[in-house]
Scaffold this active site. Sequence first.
Site, mmCIF file in Angstrom:
data_model
loop_
_atom_site.group_PDB
_atom_site.id
_atom_site.type_symbol
_atom_site.label_atom_id
_atom_site.label_comp_id
_atom_site.label_asym_id
_atom_site.label_seq_id
_atom_site.Cartn_x
_atom_site.Cartn_y
_atom_site.Cartn_z
ATOM 1 N NE ARG A 25 -0.157 10.190 10.416
ATOM 2 C CZ ARG A 25 -0.599 9.095 9.805
ATOM 3 N NH1 ARG A 25 -1.555 8.389 10.339
ATOM 4 N NH2 ARG A 25 -0.065 8.700 8.662
ATOM 5 C CE LYS B 234 -1.794 1.463 4.126
ATOM 6 N NZ LYS B 234 -1.382 2.831 4.468
ATOM 7 C CG ASN B 235 2.251 2.615 3.551
ATOM 8 O OD1 ASN B 235 1.084 2.917 3.279
ATOM 9 N ND2 ASN B 235 2.643 2.339 4.787
ATOM 10 C CB CYS C 120 -5.600 10.129 11.630
ATOM 11 S SG CYS C 120 -4.086 9.298 12.040
ATOM 12 N NE ARG D 218 -6.883 3.823 5.459
ATOM 13 C CZ ARG D 218 -5.899 3.988 6.347
ATOM 14 N NH1 ARG D 218 -6.122 3.850 7.629
ATOM 15 N NH2 ARG D 218 -4.693 4.335 5.958
ATOM 16 C CG ASP E 91 2.954 1.126 9.483
ATOM 17 O OD1 ASP E 91 2.545 1.984 10.288
ATOM 18 O OD2 ASP E 91 3.263 1.390 8.308
HETATM 19 N N1 EPU Z 1 5.558 14.398 11.079
HETATM 20 C C1 EPU Z 1 5.596 15.725 11.418
HETATM 21 N N2 EPU Z 1 5.388 16.646 10.423
HETATM 22 C C2 EPU Z 1 5.156 16.284 9.131
HETATM 23 C C3 EPU Z 1 5.137 14.922 8.789
HETATM 24 C C4 EPU Z 1 5.341 13.986 9.807
HETATM 25 O O1 EPU Z 1 5.787 16.083 12.568
HETATM 26 O O2 EPU Z 1 4.996 17.168 8.286
HETATM 27 C C5 EPU Z 1 5.749 13.384 12.152
HETATM 28 C C6 EPU Z 1 4.486 12.518 12.325
HETATM 29 O O3 EPU Z 1 3.561 13.134 13.169
HETATM 30 C C7 EPU Z 1 5.060 11.245 12.887
HETATM 31 C C8 EPU Z 1 6.438 11.164 12.241
HETATM 32 O O4 EPU Z 1 6.733 12.456 11.729
HETATM 33 O O5 EPU Z 1 5.209 11.368 14.276
HETATM 34 C C9 EPU Z 1 6.533 10.173 11.093
HETATM 35 O O6 EPU Z 1 5.508 10.411 10.162
HETATM 36 P P1 EPU Z 1 5.690 10.124 8.605
HETATM 37 O O7 EPU Z 1 5.546 11.405 7.861
HETATM 38 O O8 EPU Z 1 6.928 9.330 8.402
HETATM 39 O O9 EPU Z 1 4.418 9.203 8.322
HETATM 40 P P2 EPU Z 1 3.470 9.263 7.057
HETATM 41 O O10 EPU Z 1 4.238 9.544 5.838
HETATM 42 O O11 EPU Z 1 2.305 10.101 7.380
HETATM 43 C C10 EPU Z 1 3.787 6.748 6.433
HETATM 44 C C11 EPU Z 1 2.886 5.556 6.263
HETATM 45 C C12 EPU Z 1 2.356 5.104 7.603
HETATM 46 C C13 EPU Z 1 3.554 4.775 8.498
HETATM 47 C C14 EPU Z 1 4.509 5.979 8.609
HETATM 48 C C15 EPU Z 1 5.768 5.698 9.395
HETATM 49 C C16 EPU Z 1 1.974 5.913 4.061
HETATM 50 C C17 EPU Z 1 0.795 6.222 3.212
HETATM 51 N N3 EPU Z 1 1.788 5.914 5.382
HETATM 52 O O12 EPU Z 1 2.968 7.765 7.017
HETATM 53 O O13 EPU Z 1 1.604 3.932 7.372
HETATM 54 O O14 EPU Z 1 3.123 4.417 9.777
HETATM 55 O O15 EPU Z 1 4.883 6.407 7.282
HETATM 56 O O16 EPU Z 1 6.471 4.641 8.835
HETATM 57 O O17 EPU Z 1 3.058 5.656 3.558
HETATM 58 C C18 EPU Z 1 0.010 2.265 7.837
HETATM 59 O O18 EPU Z 1 0.281 1.759 6.732
HETATM 60 O O19 EPU Z 1 -0.696 1.677 8.697
HETATM 61 C C19 EPU Z 1 0.518 3.601 8.146
HETATM 62 C C20 EPU Z 1 0.019 4.354 9.122
#
Ligand code: EPU
Length: 418
Positions: free
Chosen positions: A121, A22-23, A116, A398, A306
């Site tokens: 987030r 998915k990711n 969320c 999802r 995850d």
């Molecule tokens: N963060 C910030 N500011 C930002 C972006 C992130 O503070 O602008 C913080 C977040 O709050 C979090 C940390 O950075 O504490 C890491 O977040 P990240 O941006 O890496 O997560 P994401 O890109 O929103 C993806 C996956 C998630 C997975 C995380 C961490 C996708 C679509 N989602 O989310 O997947 O948990 O990376 O590996 O790629 C799942 O598949 O169940 C899922 C939640």
Amino acid sequence: MSGLLIKGGNQLNGIIELQGAKNSALPILSASLLCSTPCEIHNCPKISDVEVSVRILESLGCICQTNENTVKVDAFNAKGCSISDDLMCEMRSSVIFLGAMLAKTGEAELSPPGGCELGLRPINLHIDAFKKMGATIKEVCGKLVCSCPDGLKGCNIDLPVASVGATENIMIAASTAKGTTTLRNAAKEPEITDLANFLRSCGARIKGDGETVVQIEGVDRLYGCNHTVIPDRIVAATYIGAVAVCGGNVTIKKACPSHLHAVIPYFEQLGCNIDCKSDEINVISNKKLQGNIRVHTTEYPGFPTDAQPIMLATATLSRGTAVFVENIFSNRYRYVAGLNKMGASVEVYDRVAVVRGVDSLNCATLDATDLRGGAAMAICALAAKGRSRITSVEHIDRGYENIEGVLTKIGADIVRER
Ligand code: EPU
């Protein structure tokens, strides 16, 4: 509301094929918006997040065709630069379209994703990066309105947190920006490398993906390509967890075991025998699970957040004590109340969870709190005594393609009620 009815206690035996990640699929679909000729993306999982991504692409003017696990995207006439609130609400990760829309049209408008199930987030890192690349970004009536009429410009970006989504958004946007972008403290997840491979096949010039510093030299345009999405490491971990608690012997084909190097040793410590070949994983669980483990979630190559609910669900039925420290998300233990309702013994102290293994679990009616939390509930229900019911299955859908079909194939008693 649909639910999963699971009668626990069956051993799991047989062979399954792993779905695509998915990711990886989501950022790759977003990046396809930048291609001037059609893309064919293979091994896309049939999950609701992919369906929503395709609807977003169509709403932006792309012509998309889905045939089994292949999605074709023709973005030639896509002029749209705004995602509706309805689509934003359906998938928080729609923010991954921001960089592609800005790079393609010089404008982008979407509502911020907000909090969320996993806690806050924020998207400040995405926004700061695009501002640095020359975009103006304002909040107007609750919407983010972004504009870069002269195009995005390459620059140096230091991420304070190695965010997966920000790394992907920047890589996509920088691919056609003017000049070179150097991204420091980039995320290193396998899905980042998959996106970089896709972009390179489309003509992008990217170096260093999978490492801390990624360099993207902007090109004038990207062209479509054929790409196969990598296997889903978290879904693989989920099926390993299911076999661990139910007992049995299952081979997971079309996997990439090296992406699970931080996860597999914990299942082995609890007593599973795991044998990996280049693209398959065999799991044998033939004795009572037992052992004391400490799991700290961190960015790749560390233990993935995850997989935390999956490992924790497995530990509920393992003799000994397991300690989990969640370092990525602030609120990722909401599902634990459901496991305790089944008789598990889990105490949560902020980001720490302490699991004392029990001999058995009882069936219960559980409401899935989020995607991986729902999968953790399913793992426990597969091993519990009696028939459990999991509601709010849309969370699980999802990210898991046909979860009931896959588990039925290896002997589980699981049906979907509609
Ligand atoms: N963060 C910030 N500011 C930002 C972006 C992130 O503070 O602008 C913080 C977040 O709050 C979090 C940390 O950075 O504490 C890491 O977040 P990240 O941006 O890496 O997560 P994401 O890109 O929103 C993806 C996956 C998630 C997975 C995380 C961490 C996708 C679509 N989602 O989310 O997947 O948990 O990376 O590996 O790629 C799942 O598949 O169940 C899922 C939640």
